[in-house]
Design a protein around this motif. Structure first.
Motif, mmCIF file in Angstrom:
data_model
loop_
_atom_site.group_PDB
_atom_site.id
_atom_site.type_symbol
_atom_site.label_atom_id
_atom_site.label_comp_id
_atom_site.label_asym_id
_atom_site.label_seq_id
_atom_site.Cartn_x
_atom_site.Cartn_y
_atom_site.Cartn_z
ATOM 1 N N PRO A 82 0.829 -1.205 0.000
ATOM 2 C CA PRO A 82 0.000 0.000 0.000
ATOM 3 C C PRO A 82 0.867 1.261 0.000
ATOM 4 C CG PRO A 82 -0.582 -1.434 1.828
ATOM 5 C CD PRO A 82 0.632 -1.999 1.199
ATOM 6 N N GLY A 83 0.349 2.339 -0.512
ATOM 7 C CA GLY A 83 1.080 3.603 -0.520
ATOM 8 C C GLY A 83 1.222 4.196 0.868
ATOM 9 N N ALA A 84 2.084 5.176 0.973
ATOM 10 C CA ALA A 84 2.379 5.811 2.260
ATOM 11 C C ALA A 84 1.155 6.471 2.880
ATOM 12 C CB ALA A 84 3.491 6.835 2.091
ATOM 13 N N GLU A 85 0.276 7.009 2.069
ATOM 14 C CA GLU A 85 -0.904 7.702 2.605
ATOM 15 C C GLU A 85 -2.175 6.881 2.415
ATOM 16 O OE1 GLU A 85 -0.511 11.523 0.563
ATOM 17 O OE2 GLU A 85 -0.096 12.378 2.528
ATOM 18 N N ARG A 86 -2.053 5.580 2.499
ATOM 19 C CA ARG A 86 -3.175 4.690 2.279
ATOM 20 C C ARG A 86 -4.276 4.913 3.318
ATOM 21 N NH1 ARG A 86 -1.599 -0.481 4.687
ATOM 22 N NH2 ARG A 86 -3.660 -1.310 4.473
ATOM 23 N N PRO A 87 -5.522 4.663 2.943
ATOM 24 C CA PRO A 87 -6.607 4.774 3.919
ATOM 25 C C PRO A 87 -6.494 3.694 4.986
ATOM 26 C CG PRO A 87 -7.460 4.503 1.669
ATOM 27 C CD PRO A 87 -5.986 4.336 1.609
ATOM 28 N N ARG A 92 -6.090 -3.836 11.728
ATOM 29 C CA ARG A 92 -4.668 -4.131 11.485
ATOM 30 C C ARG A 92 -3.954 -2.944 10.854
ATOM 31 N NH1 ARG A 92 -7.133 -7.501 7.538
ATOM 32 N NH2 ARG A 92 -6.727 -6.732 5.437
ATOM 33 N N HIS A 93 -4.667 -2.129 10.069
ATOM 34 C CA HIS A 93 -4.058 -0.936 9.475
ATOM 35 C C HIS A 93 -3.656 0.051 10.572
ATOM 36 C CE1 HIS A 93 -6.718 -1.702 5.684
ATOM 37 N NE2 HIS A 93 -5.726 -2.582 5.783
ATOM 38 N N TYR A 94 -4.526 0.232 11.545
ATOM 39 C CA TYR A 94 -4.228 1.132 12.660
ATOM 40 C C TYR A 94 -3.071 0.571 13.493
ATOM 41 C CZ TYR A 94 -8.587 3.628 11.701
ATOM 42 O OH TYR A 94 -9.577 4.369 11.108
ATOM 43 N N ARG A 95 -3.105 -0.740 13.747
ATOM 44 C CA ARG A 95 -2.044 -1.374 14.545
ATOM 45 C C ARG A 95 -0.688 -1.173 13.879
ATOM 46 N NH1 ARG A 95 -0.563 -6.349 13.638
ATOM 47 N NH2 ARG A 95 -2.571 -6.976 12.836
ATOM 48 N N ARG A 96 -0.654 -1.305 12.565
ATOM 49 C CA ARG A 96 0.600 -1.128 11.828
ATOM 50 C C ARG A 96 1.036 0.332 11.768
ATOM 51 N NH1 ARG A 96 -1.333 -5.343 7.204
ATOM 52 N NH2 ARG A 96 -0.818 -7.209 8.390
ATOM 53 N N SER A 97 0.138 1.229 12.152
ATOM 54 C CA SER A 97 0.443 2.661 12.114
ATOM 55 C C SER A 97 0.723 3.253 13.485
ATOM 56 C CB SER A 97 -0.728 3.415 11.456
ATOM 57 O OG SER A 97 -0.903 2.973 10.128
ATOM 58 N N GLY A 99 2.348 4.932 16.456
ATOM 59 C CA GLY A 99 3.470 5.869 16.477
ATOM 60 C C GLY A 99 3.451 6.860 15.327
ATOM 61 N N ARG A 100 2.595 6.627 14.349
ATOM 62 C CA ARG A 100 2.538 7.500 13.175
ATOM 63 C C ARG A 100 1.505 8.618 13.393
ATOM 64 N NH1 ARG A 100 3.872 4.812 8.149
ATOM 65 N NH2 ARG A 100 4.073 6.945 7.421
ATOM 66 N N LEU A 101 1.654 9.661 12.618
ATOM 67 C CA LEU A 101 0.692 10.753 12.610
ATOM 68 C C LEU A 101 -0.457 10.348 11.690
ATOM 69 C CD1 LEU A 101 0.728 13.534 13.942
ATOM 70 C CD2 LEU A 101 1.592 14.465 11.800
ATOM 71 N N VAL A 102 -1.690 10.473 12.172
ATOM 72 C CA VAL A 102 -2.857 10.101 11.373
ATOM 73 C C VAL A 102 -3.814 11.289 11.281
ATOM 74 C CG1 VAL A 102 -2.736 7.624 11.883
ATOM 75 C CG2 VAL A 102 -4.068 9.107 13.370
ATOM 76 N N ARG A 103 -4.540 11.334 10.173
ATOM 77 C CA ARG A 103 -5.576 12.354 9.991
ATOM 78 C C ARG A 103 -6.914 11.633 9.959
ATOM 79 N NH1 ARG A 103 -5.888 17.739 7.580
ATOM 80 N NH2 ARG A 103 -3.635 17.527 7.564
ATOM 81 N N ALA A 148 -13.398 8.532 8.109
ATOM 82 C CA ALA A 148 -12.274 8.165 7.241
ATOM 83 C C ALA A 148 -10.982 8.472 7.970
ATOM 84 C CB ALA A 148 -12.338 8.943 5.930
ATOM 85 N N ALA A 149 -9.934 7.726 7.622
ATOM 86 C CA ALA A 149 -8.635 7.944 8.270
ATOM 87 C C ALA A 149 -7.524 7.574 7.303
ATOM 88 C CB ALA A 149 -8.525 7.106 9.544
#
Length: 168
Positions: A82-87, A92-97, A99-103, A148-149
């Motif tokens: 997936p791309g860097a700014e993937r939805p 599991r997407h949140y778990r893998r993120s 420590g990251r900044l999310v919008r 959406a995130a």
């Protein structure tokens, strides 16, 4: 492309990805001139390297050659991550993120940009950056409140050792 064909492709490809410790995130078929492009998007907890994509590509190619899932028309196969700014759509997407900044776009309206510090089955724990010299604040957002995130790109991201993350 028909959802029936995508469903058949998912059925064929999911076990191939799973056998390699990868999650099949998406399957897309797009026209490209006289050909089609079959894009297979995979991810894993530690990310997906080039070698993993190449290995899966060989397995997918062999499986497609043995089946009629793509029909007789020519196509190009792409296996990618997936791309860097993937939805962010799955837990599991949140778990893998972590420590990251999310919008986040909230169902009640408005947006929130914050660092993901933890999650559990019902929602997210966030650190909202302070404005004008104020300290960051903690905030909890339930999954039900998120419309959406996506991950925000950071060019000066904190080193991994600088943050304490909690995961449920």
């Amino acid at each position: 492309m028909s959802s029936t064909q995508i469903d058949r492709l998912r059925e064929l490809l999911e076990p191939l990805a799973g056998k390699r410790g990868l999650d099949l995130e998406d399957v897309r078929i797009t026209p490209a001139g006289r050909r089609r492009v079959l894009q297979v998007v995979v991810d894993a907890d530690g990310g997906v390297g080039l070698e993993a994509c190449a290995e899966l590509s060989r397995a997918v190619s062999a499986a497609l050659d043995e089946s009629d899932a793509m029909g007789g028309a020519p196509y190009t196969l792409e296996v990618t991550s997936p791309g860097a700014e993937r939805p962010l759509t799955e837990p599991r997407h949140y778990r893998r993120s972590l420590g990251r900044l999310v919008r986040l776009r909230l169902r009640e309206g408005g947006e929130l940009t914050a660092r993901l510090t933890g999650l559990d089955e019902t929602g997210l724990d966030l650190e909202v950056p302070g404005e004008k010299g104020r300290k960051p604040t903690a905030r909890r957002v339930e999954f039900a409140d998120i419309a959406a995130a996506r991950v925000e790109l950071e060019f000066s991201r904190r080193p991994a050792g600088d943050q304490s993350l909690k995961e449920a």
